[in-house]
Design a protein around this motif. Structure first.
Motif, mmCIF file in Angstrom:
data_model
loop_
_atom_site.group_PDB
_atom_site.id
_atom_site.type_symbol
_atom_site.label_atom_id
_atom_site.label_comp_id
_atom_site.label_asym_id
_atom_site.label_seq_id
_atom_site.Cartn_x
_atom_site.Cartn_y
_atom_site.Cartn_z
ATOM 1 N N ILE A 1 1.154 4.083 -3.319
ATOM 2 C CA ILE A 1 0.746 5.330 -2.931
ATOM 3 C C ILE A 1 2.177 6.378 -3.200
ATOM 4 N N TYR B 1 -5.017 3.148 -2.402
ATOM 5 C CA TYR B 1 -5.591 4.524 -2.731
ATOM 6 C C TYR B 1 -6.000 4.979 -1.142
ATOM 7 N N GLU B 2 -6.164 6.233 -1.095
ATOM 8 C CA GLU B 2 -6.817 6.965 0.312
ATOM 9 C C GLU B 2 -8.193 7.266 0.279
ATOM 10 N N ASN C 1 -0.720 8.614 5.956
ATOM 11 C CA ASN C 1 0.209 7.963 4.781
ATOM 12 C C ASN C 1 1.515 9.222 4.672
ATOM 13 N N ARG D 1 -4.744 13.888 -2.361
ATOM 14 C CA ARG D 1 -4.988 12.391 -1.909
ATOM 15 C C ARG D 1 -4.886 11.589 -3.195
ATOM 16 N N SER E 1 0.779 -1.217 0.025
ATOM 17 C CA SER E 1 0.011 -0.153 0.091
ATOM 18 C C SER E 1 0.933 1.087 0.195
ATOM 19 N N ASP F 1 -6.710 9.069 5.896
ATOM 20 C CA ASP F 1 -5.653 8.349 5.407
ATOM 21 C C ASP F 1 -4.350 9.177 4.821
ATOM 22 N N VAL F 2 -4.691 10.440 4.264
ATOM 23 C CA VAL F 2 -3.701 10.984 3.767
ATOM 24 C C VAL F 2 -2.884 11.572 4.747
#
Length: 253
Positions: free
Chosen positions: A180, A221-222, A231, A201, A176, A227-228
């Motif tokens: 990204i 993906y976010e 990460n 994002r 993951s 999530d952004v």
């Protein structure tokens, strides 16, 4: 019986043992148990690193025995929710000699410098992680997670399954994060400013077919701002170094 902190214990006294900062593999092999959420857990695998002294490399002559001496083993350890810098450095060290792109003389093994080379490195790392997910285990992560609550009596199997799940989760996290990161680097290559590419994002790619492999089930993906944030915190060291060396070595504004 005497210890460092207490000189003696009586019969029936309760004793405590500190297991230390141990991985699930160590706990399972040495103590017969492992933890579902172990922050010290990791997945390690051996790689071979080729090293040749500068004077021998310049002479252009080497024997088979010297070649064996110039190789050494290194254990790369992957952890959950953390980009593995050792893996990227290992890949750079092996790929830098075959790379034919621009800025080759400015590349570093220890840090990201050139966008094209980093896309090459991260893509290789992503393929390696996906291959490990698809070949290391016979079942996928979702199957194991569904199986875990159903096991009640067989504790040996349950602990082995917990260990297997945590190993898969580490690999899926790496897939993951690398996915990204690769999307961010590709944005920069397409002309977007690094700061903008970093802040936006990473959304799900359109036109992708349903996943048919275990590795592709990793979320690449976010979904939202949380999530952004998480990460970018995990990638911040890498992205900071990339920005720094882009400005100082490549002279990108």
């Amino acid at each position: 019986m005497g210890t460092k902190y207490k000189t003696s214990y009586k019969k029936g006294d309760q004793l405590f043992n500190c297991y230390g900062l141990r991985t699930n593999r160590f706990l399972l092999l040495n103590y017969g148990f492992c933890l579902r959420n172990n922050k010290y857990n990791s997945l390690g695998f051996k790689v071979f690193v080729n090293y040749q002294p500068k004077e021998k490399a310049q002479s252009g002559t080497s024997t088979g025995e010297e070649n064996n001496e110039s190789r050494y083993q290194k254990v790369i350890r992957l952890k959950r929710a953390k980009l593995c810098e050792d893996l990227l450095q290992y890949l750079r060290a092996n790929l830098i000699f075959t790379y034919k792109g621009a800025n080759k003389e400015k590349l570093l093994v220890s840090a990201p410098v050139d966008i094209d080379f980093e896309i090459f490195v991260v893509s290789c790392g992503l393929n390696l992680m996906r291959n490990m997910v698809n070949t290391k285990f016979d079942t996928n992560l979702e199957q194991d997670r569904k199986m875990l609550p159903q096991i009640q009596d067989n504790w040996r199997f349950k602990l082995a399954l917990i260990h297997r799940i945590t190993q898969k989760e580490i690999l899926h996290d790496q897939v993951s994060l690398l996915s990204i990161l690769l999307r961010i680097l590709q944005r920069v290559k397409e002309g977007m400013q690094l700061k903008m590419a970093y802040c936006l994002r990473v959304t799900e790619e359109k036109g992708k077919s349903a996943s048919y492999s275990q590795a592709q089930s990793s979320q690449s993906y976010e979904e939202d701002g949380d999530d952004v944030f998480q990460n970018r915190m995990r990638l911040r060291r890498y992205l900071y170094e990339l920005k720094h060396y882009q400005e100082t070595l490549i002279h990108v504004a």
